[in-house]
Scaffold this motif. Structure first.
Motif, PDB file in Angstrom:
ATOM      1  N   GLY A  89       9.110   7.243  -2.322  1.00  0.00           N
ATOM      2  CA  GLY A  89       7.744   7.219  -1.794  1.00  0.00           C
ATOM      3  C   GLY A  89       7.878   6.354  -0.565  1.00  0.00           C
ATOM      4  N   LEU A  90       6.519   6.314   0.005  1.00  0.00           N
ATOM      5  CA  LEU A  90       6.743   5.287   1.119  1.00  0.00           C
ATOM      6  C   LEU A  90       5.730   4.463   1.026  1.00  0.00           C
ATOM      7  N   ALA A  91       5.682   3.338   1.635  1.00  0.00           N
ATOM      8  CA  ALA A  91       4.696   2.191   1.637  1.00  0.00           C
ATOM      9  C   ALA A  91       4.513   1.164   2.872  1.00  0.00           C
ATOM     10  N   HIS A  92       3.663   0.549   2.994  1.00  0.00           N
ATOM     11  CA  HIS A  92       3.626  -0.768   3.679  1.00  0.00           C
ATOM     12  C   HIS A  92       3.176  -2.015   3.411  1.00  0.00           C
ATOM     13  N   ASP A  93       3.536  -2.948   3.821  1.00  0.00           N
ATOM     14  CA  ASP A  93       3.005  -4.519   3.385  1.00  0.00           C
ATOM     15  C   ASP A  93       1.947  -4.734   4.159  1.00  0.00           C
ATOM     16  N   GLU A  94       1.230  -6.032   3.918  1.00  0.00           N
ATOM     17  CA  GLU A  94       0.052  -6.504   4.467  1.00  0.00           C
ATOM     18  C   GLU A  94       0.182  -6.886   5.992  1.00  0.00           C
ATOM     19  N   GLU A  95       1.518  -6.925   6.170  1.00  0.00           N
ATOM     20  CA  GLU A  95       1.993  -7.388   7.730  1.00  0.00           C
ATOM     21  C   GLU A  95       2.165  -5.778   8.504  1.00  0.00           C
ATOM     22  N   GLY A  96       2.236  -4.757   7.790  1.00  0.00           N
ATOM     23  CA  GLY A  96       2.417  -3.502   8.123  1.00  0.00           C
ATOM     24  C   GLY A  96       3.742  -2.998   8.307  1.00  0.00           C
ATOM     25  N   VAL A 108       0.940  -0.958  -0.058  1.00  0.00           N
ATOM     26  CA  VAL A 108      -0.134   0.021   0.099  1.00  0.00           C
ATOM     27  C   VAL A 108       0.873   1.256   0.156  1.00  0.00           C
ATOM     28  N   ASN A 109       0.703   2.083  -0.933  1.00  0.00           N
ATOM     29  CA  ASN A 109       1.596   3.458  -1.071  1.00  0.00           C
ATOM     30  C   ASN A 109       1.002   4.312  -0.150  1.00  0.00           C
ATOM     31  N   ASP A 110       1.903   4.709   0.990  1.00  0.00           N
ATOM     32  CA  ASP A 110       1.384   5.947   1.653  1.00  0.00           C
ATOM     33  C   ASP A 110       1.746   7.061   1.200  1.00  0.00           C
ATOM     34  N   VAL A 111       2.848   7.441   0.517  1.00  0.00           N
ATOM     35  CA  VAL A 111       3.177   8.769  -0.228  1.00  0.00           C
ATOM     36  C   VAL A 111       4.017   8.165  -1.477  1.00  0.00           C
ATOM     37  N   LEU A 112       3.817   8.548  -2.432  1.00  0.00           N
ATOM     38  CA  LEU A 112       4.241   8.625  -3.903  1.00  0.00           C
ATOM     39  C   LEU A 112       4.765   9.804  -4.312  1.00  0.00           C
ATOM     40  N   LEU A 113       5.867  10.435  -4.617  1.00  0.00           N
ATOM     41  CA  LEU A 113       6.150  11.695  -5.256  1.00  0.00           C
ATOM     42  C   LEU A 113       6.165  11.513  -6.508  1.00  0.00           C
ATOM     43  N   SER A 114       6.149  12.496  -7.217  1.00  0.00           N
ATOM     44  CA  SER A 114       6.326  12.708  -8.781  1.00  0.00           C
ATOM     45  C   SER A 114       7.746  12.542  -9.194  1.00  0.00           C
ATOM     46  N   TYR A 115       7.727  11.948 -10.336  1.00  0.00           N
ATOM     47  CA  TYR A 115       8.877  11.437 -10.918  1.00  0.00           C
ATOM     48  C   TYR A 115       8.912  11.280 -12.398  1.00  0.00           C
ATOM     49  N   THR A 116      10.045  11.520 -13.016  1.00  0.00           N
ATOM     50  CA  THR A 116      10.211  11.276 -14.468  1.00  0.00           C
ATOM     51  C   THR A 116      10.100   9.959 -14.901  1.00  0.00           C
ATOM     52  N   PRO A 117       9.945   9.541 -16.063  1.00  0.00           N
ATOM     53  CA  PRO A 117      10.017   8.046 -16.405  1.00  0.00           C
ATOM     54  C   PRO A 117      11.159   7.379 -16.155  1.00  0.00           C
ATOM     55  N   VAL A 118      11.126   5.943 -15.564  1.00  0.00           N
ATOM     56  CA  VAL A 118      12.074   5.127 -15.319  1.00  0.00           C
ATOM     57  C   VAL A 118      12.766   4.917 -16.632  1.00  0.00           C
ATOM     58  N   LYS A 119      14.138   5.013 -16.290  1.00  0.00           N
ATOM     59  CA  LYS A 119      15.172   4.737 -17.448  1.00  0.00           C
ATOM     60  C   LYS A 119      15.953   3.386 -17.092  1.00  0.00           C
ATOM     61  N   ASP A 120      16.689   3.170 -18.351  1.00  0.00           N
ATOM     62  CA  ASP A 120      17.341   1.910 -18.206  1.00  0.00           C
ATOM     63  C   ASP A 120      18.612   2.264 -18.760  1.00  0.00           C
ATOM     64  N   GLN A 121      19.572   1.880 -17.496  1.00  0.00           N
ATOM     65  CA  GLN A 121      21.174   2.257 -17.607  1.00  0.00           C
ATOM     66  C   GLN A 121      21.859   1.066 -18.331  1.00  0.00           C
ATOM     67  N   ASP A 122      21.257   0.149 -18.871  1.00  0.00           N
ATOM     68  CA  ASP A 122      21.624  -0.966 -19.692  1.00  0.00           C
ATOM     69  C   ASP A 122      23.341  -1.410 -18.941  1.00  0.00           C
ATOM     70  N   THR A 123      24.098  -1.457 -19.808  1.00  0.00           N
ATOM     71  CA  THR A 123      25.514  -2.150 -19.056  1.00  0.00           C
ATOM     72  C   THR A 123      26.396  -0.915 -18.492  1.00  0.00           C
ATOM     73  N   SER A 124      25.831   0.372 -18.493  1.00  0.00           N
ATOM     74  CA  SER A 124      26.791   1.514 -18.020  1.00  0.00           C
ATOM     75  C   SER A 124      26.724   1.385 -16.447  1.00  0.00           C
ATOM     76  N   GLN A 125      27.871   1.873 -15.904  1.00  0.00           N
ATOM     77  CA  GLN A 125      27.880   1.955 -14.430  1.00  0.00           C
ATOM     78  C   GLN A 125      27.628   3.297 -13.672  1.00  0.00           C
ATOM     79  N   VAL A 126      26.789   4.140 -14.307  1.00  0.00           N
ATOM     80  CA  VAL A 126      26.314   5.377 -13.787  1.00  0.00           C
ATOM     81  C   VAL A 126      25.149   5.490 -13.237  1.00  0.00           C
ATOM     82  N   CYS A 127      24.754   4.278 -12.643  1.00  0.00           N
ATOM     83  CA  CYS A 127      23.443   4.322 -11.806  1.00  0.00           C
ATOM     84  C   CYS A 127      23.478   5.701 -10.750  1.00  0.00           C
ATOM     85  N   TRP A 128      24.666   6.178 -10.417  1.00  0.00           N
ATOM     86  CA  TRP A 128      24.652   7.369  -9.487  1.00  0.00           C
ATOM     87  C   TRP A 128      24.065   8.397 -10.227  1.00  0.00           C
TER      88      TRP A 128
END
Length: 280
Positions: free
Chosen positions: A227-234, A25-45
């Motif tokens: 964002g922030l969320a919780h699962d079925e066990e809390g 269950v999403n408690d807070v979900l901020l706005s964000y741009t589309p998810v990208k794919d870094q592929d084989t690059s190492q620039v996740c940072w």
């Protein structure tokens, strides 16, 4: 044959139950741009830090979409940078302060020349002007938690990816968690750097939980917290925006438990005012 088919059916049912996505269950979900794919690059940072800056602006009503390719290309001009182009979240901030930045649509891949100017909403900027408009000097700070060092003071961690010699503020790990949670609740993105080698990190099913812990934490990956969320066990989770494409149950997002955060966080990078000011 009937027994074989029955066995296959039972095993298939068991497997489908085992791999059923957890209920969140999403408690807070901020706005964000589309998810990208870094592929084989190492620039996740770079993906994670630019996404953090984007979320910061979008939540303030200012639509911003930034070019990771520009940052990756700029790293090539840094003599100290490793050939792998690995770095930290704060590395992206330093790069854009030095070399500037452009919007996402101005440079989507690294195999084209860097633009000389940045354009947005009909306005023309120099690369440095545009960079300062989305990330002011000193706007972001890095936090870490090392029990062998004094808390409340800055230190330069001797991590391989910290080839710039950045100093981070050292705080207890529970403080990092509470500050990160407060950042999300008040509309600020956070760049997370941590260890994904833990057995409980499950990209395919979209969540990370602590299981067997070997007592060590390595610096493997960066993601943006949105964002922030919780699962079925809390149990509580941070919602992470990864940079491995969208082929998981949550379209590229992941749910990282607070327990995982406490054990496997290396550093977080966020707006400085969250540390030194009580205002938004």
């Amino acid at each position: 044959m009937k027994r074989l088919l029955f066995f296959i059916l039972i095993m298939s049912t068991l497997c489908s139950c085992t791999h059923k996505p957890k209920g969140f269950v999403n408690d807070v979900l901020l706005s964000y741009t589309p998810v990208k794919d870094q592929d084989t690059s190492q620039v996740c940072w770079a993906y994670a830090m630019l996404s953090t800056i984007e979320t910061e602006h979008i939540m303030m009503g200012d639509s911003v979409h930034l070019s990771v390719a520009f940052v990756e290309k700029a790293v090539e001009a840094c003599k100290e940078a490793p050939a792998s182009k690995r770095g930290m979240g704060i590395t992206a901030v330093n790069i854009i302060q030095k070399y500037g930045l452009v919007p996402y649509n101005s440079m989507r891949t690294v195999d084209i020349p860097k633009p000389r100017l940045a354009f947005m909403y009909g306005a023309e900027y120099t690369l440095q002007e545009f960079a300062r408009s989305v990330c002011a000097p000193g706007e972001y700070i890095g936090l870490m938690s090392d029990s062998d060092l004094p808390y409340g003071q800055t230190a330069v961690p001797q991590w391989k990816d910290n080839w710039e010699g950045n100093a981070l503020l050292n705080l207890p790990m529970d403080s990092l968690l509470s500050i990160t949670e407060r950042a999300i609740r008040t509309g600020h993105g956070v760049c997370w750097e941590g260890d994904i080698s833990e057995q409980g990190f499950n990209w395919e099913e979209g969540y990370a939980v602590t299981s067997l812990w070997n007592g060590r934490t390595t610096d493997d990956h960066c993601m943006a917290i949105v964002g922030l969320a919780h699962d079925e066990e809390g149990e509580q989770y941070f919602i992470m925006k990864n940079s491995w494409g969208t082929k998981n149950p949550y379209d590229g997002l992941m749910y990282l438990s607070y327990g995982y955060f406490l054990r496997k966080t290396v550093a977080v990078f966020l707006n400085r005012q969250l540390i030194y000011s009580t205002s938004r």
